[in-house]
Design a protein around this motif. Structure first.
Motif, PDB file in Angstrom:
ATOM      1  N   PHE A   1      42.523  59.852  35.913  1.00  0.00           N
ATOM      2  CA  PHE A   1      41.153  60.017  35.428  1.00  0.00           C
ATOM      3  C   PHE A   1      40.155  59.755  36.551  1.00  0.00           C
ATOM      4  O   PHE A   1      39.145  60.446  36.665  1.00  0.00           O
ATOM      5  CB  PHE A   1      40.848  59.089  34.248  1.00  0.00           C
ATOM      6  N   SER A   2      40.437  58.763  37.392  1.00  0.00           N
ATOM      7  CA  SER A   2      39.499  58.465  38.478  1.00  0.00           C
ATOM      8  C   SER A   2      39.467  59.585  39.505  1.00  0.00           C
ATOM      9  O   SER A   2      38.416  59.893  40.062  1.00  0.00           O
ATOM     10  CB  SER A   2      39.839  57.136  39.145  1.00  0.00           C
ATOM     11  N   VAL A   3      40.617  60.227  39.735  1.00  0.00           N
ATOM     12  CA  VAL A   3      40.651  61.353  40.667  1.00  0.00           C
ATOM     13  C   VAL A   3      39.869  62.530  40.068  1.00  0.00           C
ATOM     14  O   VAL A   3      39.092  63.203  40.762  1.00  0.00           O
ATOM     15  CB  VAL A   3      42.114  61.760  40.981  1.00  0.00           C
ATOM     16  N   ALA A   4      40.051  62.769  38.775  1.00  0.00           N
ATOM     17  CA  ALA A   4      39.381  63.894  38.118  1.00  0.00           C
ATOM     18  C   ALA A   4      37.877  63.683  37.991  1.00  0.00           C
ATOM     19  O   ALA A   4      37.095  64.616  38.150  1.00  0.00           O
ATOM     20  CB  ALA A   4      39.990  64.124  36.736  1.00  0.00           C
ATOM     21  N   ARG A   5      37.458  62.455  37.713  1.00  0.00           N
ATOM     22  CA  ARG A   5      36.038  62.198  37.429  1.00  0.00           C
ATOM     23  C   ARG A   5      35.268  61.606  38.600  1.00  0.00           C
ATOM     24  O   ARG A   5      34.055  61.516  38.567  1.00  0.00           O
ATOM     25  CB  ARG A   5      35.917  61.270  36.230  1.00  0.00           C
ATOM     26  N   GLY A   6      35.973  61.125  39.603  1.00  0.00           N
ATOM     27  CA  GLY A   6      35.296  60.559  40.757  1.00  0.00           C
ATOM     28  C   GLY A   6      35.061  59.064  40.605  1.00  0.00           C
ATOM     29  O   GLY A   6      35.425  58.457  39.595  1.00  0.00           O
ATOM     30  N   PRO A   7      34.430  58.473  41.596  1.00  0.00           N
ATOM     31  CA  PRO A   7      34.236  57.016  41.628  1.00  0.00           C
ATOM     32  C   PRO A   7      33.460  56.453  40.441  1.00  0.00           C
ATOM     33  O   PRO A   7      33.633  55.303  40.080  1.00  0.00           O
ATOM     34  CB  PRO A   7      33.471  56.771  42.928  1.00  0.00           C
ATOM     35  N   GLU A   8      32.594  57.261  39.819  1.00  0.00           N
ATOM     36  CA  GLU A   8      31.805  56.753  38.689  1.00  0.00           C
ATOM     37  C   GLU A   8      32.675  56.444  37.471  1.00  0.00           C
ATOM     38  O   GLU A   8      32.231  55.797  36.527  1.00  0.00           O
ATOM     39  CB  GLU A   8      30.679  57.715  38.295  1.00  0.00           C
TER      40      GLU A   8
END
Length: 109
Positions: free
Chosen positions: A59-66
């Motif tokens: 999920f962090s890779v897909a959505r980015g640091p936010e």
């Protein structure tokens, strides 16, 4: 907003599971036997925690640091803590299996 509720309930689930592991670890350590312990059940739980950890990473890779809010980090940390406790339980299982074998050999002699 709904994502926050989803993460809160995920944390509740992981924390509730997590509170049971120390009791299981202590009981297994004191019992000094693997009898009554299911390695397959414990391994499935460990795989589930690995799945939760990988879910957070993907999920962090897909959505980015936010994606990494305080709640998400908290859930991630609880998954890791639980995986460590389950791994400890697995190690105790193998220790107890070895103790069972030694006791059986002693009894046979």
């Amino acid at each position: 907003m709904l994502e926050n509720f989803a993460v809160i309930f995920e944390i509740v689930m992981v924390v509730c599971f997590g509170f049971s592991w120390p009791f299981n670890i202590i009981r297994a350590y004191k019992a000094r036997t693997a009898k009554g312990t299911s390695l397959y059940f414990t391994l499935l739980i460990a795989i589930g925690y690995v799945g939760g950890i990988l879910s957070k990473i993907f999920f962090s890779v897909a959505r980015g640091p936010e994606y990494w809010t305080a709640l998400t980090i908290l859930a991630f940390v609880f998954y890791i803590i639980n995986l460590i406790m389950v791994s400890t339980g697995i190690a105790i299982y193998f220790r107890n299996k070895r103790l069972d074998k030694a006791a059986a050999e002693k009894e046979a002699n």
